[in-house]
Design an enzyme around this catalytic site. Structure first.
Site, PDB file in Angstrom:
ATOM      1  N   HIS A   1       0.840  -1.206   0.000  1.00 25.41           N
ATOM      2  CA  HIS A   1       0.000   0.000   0.000  1.00 25.41           C
ATOM      3  C   HIS A   1       0.874   1.254   0.000  1.00 25.41           C
ATOM      4  CE1 HIS A   1      -3.501   2.550   1.123  1.00 25.41           C
ATOM      5  NE2 HIS A   1      -2.565   3.251   1.737  1.00 25.41           N
TER       6      HIS A   1
ATOM      7  N   LYS B   1       3.305   5.891  -7.431  1.00 29.32           N
ATOM      8  CA  LYS B   1       2.400   6.731  -8.231  1.00 29.32           C
ATOM      9  C   LYS B   1       2.908   8.162  -8.300  1.00 29.32           C
ATOM     10  CE  LYS B   1      -1.596   6.206  -6.289  1.00 29.32           C
ATOM     11  NZ  LYS B   1      -3.039   6.479  -6.073  1.00 29.32           N
ATOM     12  N   ASN B   2       3.295   8.708  -7.153  1.00 25.25           N
ATOM     13  CA  ASN B   2       3.786  10.083  -7.119  1.00 25.25           C
ATOM     14  C   ASN B   2       5.059  10.230  -7.941  1.00 25.25           C
ATOM     15  OD1 ASN B   2       1.704  10.830  -5.411  1.00 25.25           O
ATOM     16  ND2 ASN B   2       2.918  10.633  -3.542  1.00 25.25           N
TER      17      ASN B   2
END
Length: 418
Positions: free
Chosen positions: A242, A249-250
């Site tokens: 997670h 993603k960032n």
């Protein structure tokens, strides 16, 4: 309604009334370590799990439900916040209904498992719904720095509380429900967690979303530090994945946007190192970095460098809501780790994920409601006594909780503090 008619009475049994400085809580949450949760799962006694959860879950729910009362009234009137509170009211009542039931009755245990699954399903969209409530308040009343600070303080504690409750409930469901587990795992805990596999899974999931939104994604190099033996590491793989999914993603979005005119994107790099105390995962990107003055904002809810997308409930957008990093840091801190960002504007960003190597030291970090907590919602913001306000000289509220060095086990989990 339960909250007004019954909850206050039940909660009074859990939190002792204040008498000045002598106030001490009657019941506090009992933080468990990863090693205790693993040992408990290996013994796999459904009766003991029922008894532990029957005592512990109402306490954790009650502490955070009481904390709701200290929030700004403007927020409490929002439709989405009312909905979240109604979910907690119902779940509290549902767990309390098992207080006097016989744990030796197999039918009771089966009913309890069903109740747990109902609670998990009911609370599936708590994060999104609470976030929507904050948006509703901001759009309706606006939000000054003082209110924003109070909400930030609450959300850190609220979401950490949620992480802890879901950990206990999903562990019970994985051990005693009709769920097919990974053969190596004890519930959701892996006694020999494969960190490189977690990195790979998180990268693949983030890359799929990046390619969907940007039609391309950077590649990844993974390096294991010399001398780092990654075996015998006890952790929850889902938590690691997670966290890494969010930071991937960032990083991917930053690289794609910063190098949009280039044919080849610079690779991301992961370095994994295991020492005597910490297992550290470092993610480096060349996505242009973040200005120093904005780095603290990265962990503020509702702050994002991407435009806020329209939530449809169908897909997970690449960025824009501003909850990814704050929640990821909570997952890291839940078992005494941390998530740290260090950035060079004009070049890129390094993100460090710290995890405890010794599972007996990986104790749950839980919010506890007391008079100090209440004052945190009432105190005025500290006036700066420096010539200029900077990140390092400001007195800001941080996540406040008690983490016991020697956590109370299930066998002596509720104690009255004299």
């Amino acid at each position: 309604m339960l909250r007004e008619a019954v909850l206050s009475k039940l909660f009074a049994q859990i939190i002792r009334k204040c008498h000045g400085r002598s106030q001490k809580p009657l019941y506090q949450p009992s933080p468990m370590s990863l090693s205790e949760l693993l040992s408990f799962g290996q013994k796999k006694c459904e009766k003991k799990s029922f008894q532990f959860l029957n005592d512990e879950i109402p306490i954790r729910l009650a502490h955070i439900m009481r904390e709701f009362e200290d929030l700004p009234k403007e927020l409490l009137t929002m439709k989405s916040v009312k909905l979240v509170r109604s979910w907690y009211d119902l779940s509290f009542k549902e767990v309390q209904s098992f207080a006097e039931k016989d744990p030796d009755d197999t039918k009771v245990l089966a009913e309890f498992s069903v109740a747990i699954q109902n609670i998990l399903n009911r609370h599936s969209y708590v994060v999104e719904t609470m976030a929507q409530g904050v948006i509703e308040m901001e759009d309706t009343y606006g939000m000054d720095d003082k209110i924003s600070e109070r909400i930030q303080y609450f959300l850190d504690r609220f979401y950490m509380n949620r992480i802890s409750i879901r950990m206990l409930l999903t562990q019970h469901a994985a051990l005693f429900g009709n769920i097919t587990n990974h053969p190596r795992r004890i519930g959701h805990i892996d006694p020999n967690c494969d960190v490189i596999e977690c990195v790979s899974n998180a990268f693949k999931a983030a890359r799929q979303i990046c390619e969907h939104y940007h039609m391309q994604a950077p590649e990844l190099d993974v390096i294991t530090a010399d001398g780092s033996k990654l075996s015998n590491f006890v952790y929850v793989p889902g938590h690691i994945e997670h966290i890494l999914f969010e930071v991937f993603k960032n990083a991917m979005r930053a690289v794609v946007e910063y190098h949009r005119d280039k044919l080849e994107l610079p690779k991301l790099q992961i370095i994994v190192a295991k020492g005597k105390q910490d297992l550290t995962i470092k993610l480096s990107d060349q996505g242009g970095g973040v200005p120093y003055q904005d780095q603290d904002k990265l962990f503020q809810y509702m702050y994002s460098t991407a435009p806020r997308p329209q939530y449809t409930g169908q897909e997970s957008p690449l960025a824009g809501y501003g909850y990814g990093l704050p929640l990821s840091r909570l997952y890291a801190r839940y078992f005494q780790g941390d998530l740290v960002v260090s950035s060079m504007e004009g070049y890129g960003t390094d993100v460090y994920l710290y995890l405890k190597v010794n599972s007996s030291e990986a104790n749950e970090c839980l919010p506890i409601y007391n008079t100090t907590t209440s004052r945190m919602y009432e105190a005025e913001k500290v006036v700066s006594d420096w010539s200029s306000s900077t990140n390092w000289n400001q007195s800001i509220r941080t996540y406040s909780t008690t983490a016991r060095k020697q956590p109370i086990g299930a066998e002596n989990r509720i104690q009255e503090v004299q």
